[in-house]
Every structure is written in structure tokens, then in C-alpha cells.
Write a protein that holds these residues in place. Structure first.
Motif, PDB file in Angstrom:
ATOM      1  N   GLU A 280      -3.197   3.025  -5.445  1.00 23.62           N
ATOM      2  CA  GLU A 280      -2.710   3.154  -4.066  1.00 23.62           C
ATOM      3  C   GLU A 280      -1.759   2.008  -3.724  1.00 23.62           C
ATOM      4  O   GLU A 280      -1.168   2.004  -2.645  1.00 23.62           O
ATOM      5  N   PHE A 281      -1.631   1.044  -4.615  1.00 21.76           N
ATOM      6  CA  PHE A 281      -0.778  -0.118  -4.378  1.00 21.76           C
ATOM      7  C   PHE A 281       0.338  -0.178  -5.412  1.00 21.76           C
ATOM      8  O   PHE A 281       0.194   0.306  -6.537  1.00 21.76           O
ATOM      9  N   ALA A 282       1.447  -0.789  -5.016  1.00 19.07           N
ATOM     10  CA  ALA A 282       2.535  -1.037  -5.955  1.00 19.07           C
ATOM     11  C   ALA A 282       2.043  -2.029  -7.007  1.00 19.07           C
ATOM     12  O   ALA A 282       1.235  -2.905  -6.707  1.00 19.07           O
ATOM     13  N   GLN A 283       2.499  -1.890  -8.204  1.00 16.50           N
ATOM     14  CA  GLN A 283       2.138  -2.743  -9.339  1.00 16.50           C
ATOM     15  C   GLN A 283       0.611  -2.864  -9.487  1.00 16.50           C
ATOM     16  O   GLN A 283       0.039  -3.952  -9.436  1.00 16.50           O
ATOM     17  N   PRO A 284      -0.073  -1.724  -9.694  1.00 16.10           N
ATOM     18  CA  PRO A 284      -1.545  -1.743  -9.722  1.00 16.10           C
ATOM     19  C   PRO A 284      -2.125  -2.590 -10.854  1.00 16.10           C
ATOM     20  O   PRO A 284      -3.185  -3.200 -10.683  1.00 16.10           O
ATOM     21  N   ASP A 285      -1.448  -2.646 -11.994  1.00 16.24           N
ATOM     22  CA  ASP A 285      -1.981  -3.427 -13.124  1.00 16.24           C
ATOM     23  C   ASP A 285      -1.985  -4.921 -12.819  1.00 16.24           C
ATOM     24  O   ASP A 285      -2.937  -5.635 -13.135  1.00 16.24           O
ATOM     25  N   ILE A 286      -0.921  -5.400 -12.185  1.00 14.30           N
ATOM     26  CA  ILE A 286      -0.845  -6.817 -11.826  1.00 14.30           C
ATOM     27  C   ILE A 286      -1.874  -7.135 -10.748  1.00 14.30           C
ATOM     28  O   ILE A 286      -2.571  -8.147 -10.815  1.00 14.30           O
TER      29      ILE A 286
ATOM     30  N   LEU B 103       0.856  -1.181   0.000  1.00 17.12           N
ATOM     31  CA  LEU B 103       0.000   0.000   0.000  1.00 17.12           C
ATOM     32  C   LEU B 103       0.895   1.234   0.000  1.00 17.12           C
ATOM     33  O   LEU B 103       1.721   1.408   0.893  1.00 17.12           O
ATOM     34  N   LEU B 104       0.765   2.076  -1.010  1.00 12.96           N
ATOM     35  CA  LEU B 104       1.613   3.253  -1.141  1.00 12.96           C
ATOM     36  C   LEU B 104       1.067   4.453  -0.374  1.00 12.96           C
ATOM     37  O   LEU B 104       1.817   5.343   0.001  1.00 12.96           O
TER      38      LEU B 104
ATOM     39  N   ASP C 287      -0.267   6.653   2.658  1.00 12.55           N
ATOM     40  CA  ASP C 287       0.191   6.704   4.042  1.00 12.55           C
ATOM     41  C   ASP C 287      -0.990   6.912   4.980  1.00 12.55           C
ATOM     42  O   ASP C 287      -1.550   7.997   5.053  1.00 12.55           O
ATOM     43  N   TYR C 288      -1.385   5.847   5.682  1.00 12.23           N
ATOM     44  CA  TYR C 288      -2.476   5.926   6.641  1.00 12.23           C
ATOM     45  C   TYR C 288      -1.962   6.010   8.072  1.00 12.23           C
ATOM     46  O   TYR C 288      -2.706   5.837   9.019  1.00 12.23           O
ATOM     47  N   SER C 289      -0.679   6.302   8.228  1.00 10.36           N
ATOM     48  CA  SER C 289      -0.104   6.439   9.566  1.00 10.36           C
ATOM     49  C   SER C 289      -0.538   7.767  10.174  1.00 10.36           C
ATOM     50  O   SER C 289      -1.140   8.617   9.510  1.00 10.36           O
ATOM     51  N   ALA C 290      -0.212   7.979  11.439  1.00  9.24           N
ATOM     52  CA  ALA C 290      -0.558   9.236  12.103  1.00  9.24           C
ATOM     53  C   ALA C 290       0.094  10.415  11.380  1.00  9.24           C
ATOM     54  O   ALA C 290      -0.521  11.466  11.195  1.00  9.24           O
ATOM     55  N   LYS C 291       1.316  10.227  10.930  1.00  5.33           N
ATOM     56  CA  LYS C 291       2.024  11.283  10.207  1.00  5.33           C
ATOM     57  C   LYS C 291       1.321  11.586   8.882  1.00  5.33           C
ATOM     58  O   LYS C 291       1.156  12.745   8.501  1.00  5.33           O
ATOM     59  N   GLY C 292       0.893  10.566   8.179  1.00  6.25           N
ATOM     60  CA  GLY C 292       0.185  10.747   6.916  1.00  6.25           C
ATOM     61  C   GLY C 292      -1.163  11.416   7.103  1.00  6.25           C
ATOM     62  O   GLY C 292      -1.565  12.278   6.321  1.00  6.25           O
ATOM     63  N   LYS C 293      -1.885  11.026   8.165  1.00  7.69           N
ATOM     64  CA  LYS C 293      -3.176  11.657   8.462  1.00  7.69           C
ATOM     65  C   LYS C 293      -2.982  13.132   8.789  1.00  7.69           C
ATOM     66  O   LYS C 293      -3.747  13.985   8.333  1.00  7.69           O
ATOM     67  N   LEU C 294      -1.960  13.431   9.593  1.00  9.04           N
ATOM     68  CA  LEU C 294      -1.690  14.809   9.979  1.00  9.04           C
ATOM     69  C   LEU C 294      -1.353  15.655   8.750  1.00  9.04           C
ATOM     70  O   LEU C 294      -1.830  16.786   8.613  1.00  9.04           O
ATOM     71  N   LYS C 295      -0.559  15.108   7.866  1.00  5.17           N
ATOM     72  CA  LYS C 295      -0.199  15.814   6.637  1.00  5.17           C
ATOM     73  C   LYS C 295      -1.443  16.107   5.799  1.00  5.17           C
ATOM     74  O   LYS C 295      -1.611  17.216   5.285  1.00  5.17           O
ATOM     75  N   THR C 296      -2.341  15.143   5.683  1.00  6.91           N
ATOM     76  CA  THR C 296      -3.580  15.322   4.938  1.00  6.91           C
ATOM     77  C   THR C 296      -4.441  16.408   5.566  1.00  6.91           C
ATOM     78  O   THR C 296      -4.974  17.276   4.867  1.00  6.91           O
ATOM     79  N   LEU C 297      -4.577  16.361   6.884  1.00  2.00           N
ATOM     80  CA  LEU C 297      -5.405  17.340   7.578  1.00  2.00           C
ATOM     81  C   LEU C 297      -4.821  18.752   7.474  1.00  2.00           C
ATOM     82  O   LEU C 297      -5.558  19.715   7.237  1.00  2.00           O
ATOM     83  N   ILE C 298      -3.528  18.884   7.654  1.00  2.00           N
ATOM     84  CA  ILE C 298      -2.896  20.199   7.575  1.00  2.00           C
ATOM     85  C   ILE C 298      -3.059  20.785   6.173  1.00  2.00           C
ATOM     86  O   ILE C 298      -3.382  21.967   6.020  1.00  2.00           O
TER      87      ILE C 298
END
Length: 166
Positions: free
Chosen positions: A148-154, A11-12, A14-25
């Protein structure tokens, strides 16, 4: 078929706390920036003059909304903030096997496996995304973009071939 690994797709997003914070900001900064700019009197005058020069009704109502009603957008922004904060991600890699799918949480190195018959898939918006749900693997119905995933076509080809679609 044996449980042989066909492919793994990290999964590319970022659903971590840091990723959520970045999205919200990012979201709130854009909203507050537009709100502040539309409250500047000279900007409001330019917007009003523009709306008076155009005879299209939706332009006039849009300008009125930007000047006096934009603050109401904060309510859906707050709801979105809460949804983002409480969103849980219980895997960060999908592993496709000949007989089923593994959902790997790399932090705990725990994989929840489910046979293809125990995993439900359905297409999302314009088939650019998919919904996945598996009670056997403790995966709640969640939407993911293929990219959102690596190698989406496969990933897409394999899931469309082996998965159970609704």
C-alpha cells in the motif's frame, strides 16, 4: 543519531471520500449484480439442474443458498459499508528517520513524529501486512499492506531493522 530522513513512503491506497465511494460502489454493484442474476428463473433452473447432477452435498447447499439466502449477505455488507465510511486516515506518508518515524498528513502538512521506541509494530496476515500504533504520534492501531506504500521493500526492510516489534 540525528533526525535525518532515511526514506519517505507515500500511501498509495486511496482513503479519501472519493476512494471510499469507489470501493463501496464496486462492492455493492458486484453484490447486487449476483443477487439479480440468481433471481432469474432460467438461471435458477440451470443451477438446480447442475446441483441435482452432482452428488456432492456442499454444491447442493451452495446452490440453495445462492437462490434463497444470498439476501442475508446484505447485513455484513451494510456493516462493511459503515466501517468503510467511518474509517479515518490520519496520515498519507510515512517518513523514516534515523531516530524515529514521522507520520505526515499532506493536506495539513502536519507531521506527527515518534521515536522508534514509542511505535509498536506487529505482523499482519502471513507477514504480507503490518500493524502500526503510536500514542506519541496519535496513530491508532491500524493494519496496512506493505504494497500500500511506495517502495514497499525499502519500507519493510527499514521498519524491520529499526522498529519495535510485538
Amino acid at each position: 543519531m540525528d533526525k535525518n530522513l532515511l526514506s519517505a513512503h507515500r500511501l498509495l491506497s486511496d482513503y479519501s471520500a472519493k476512494g471510499k465511494l469507489k470501493t463501496l460502489i464496486t462492492g455493492w454493484a458486484i453484490f447486487i449484480g449476483i443477487l439479480i442474476v440468481t433471481k432469474i428463473p432460467s438461471v435458477q433452473n440451470v443451477m438446480i439442474e447442475f446441483s441435482n447432477s452432482v452428488t456432492v452435498d456442499w454444491v447442493t447447499s451452495s446452490v440453495k443458498f445462492l437462490i434463497s439466502g444470498l439476501g442475508y449477505v446484505a447485513v455484513p455488507m451494510l456493516i462493511g459499508t459503515l466501517m468503510t465510511v467511518f474509517k479515518k486516515q490520519n496520515f498519507d506518508e510515512i517518513r523514516l528517520y534515523g531516530t524515529g518515524i514521522g507520520f505526515l498528513n499532506s493536506k495539513s502538512q502536519e507531521e506527527h513524529y515518534a521515536a522508534y521506541s514509542d511505535v509498536k509494530f506487529s505482523y499482519g496476515k502471513m507477514r504480507d501486512s503490518f500493524w502500526v500504533e503510536s500514542k506519541a504520534a496519535s496513530i491508532k492501531s491500524t493494519e496496512y499492506g506493505w504494497r500500500e506504500f511506495a517502495q514497499p521493500d525499502i519500507l519493510r526492510g527499514s521498519i524491520e531493522k529499526y522498529g519495535r516489534w510485538n
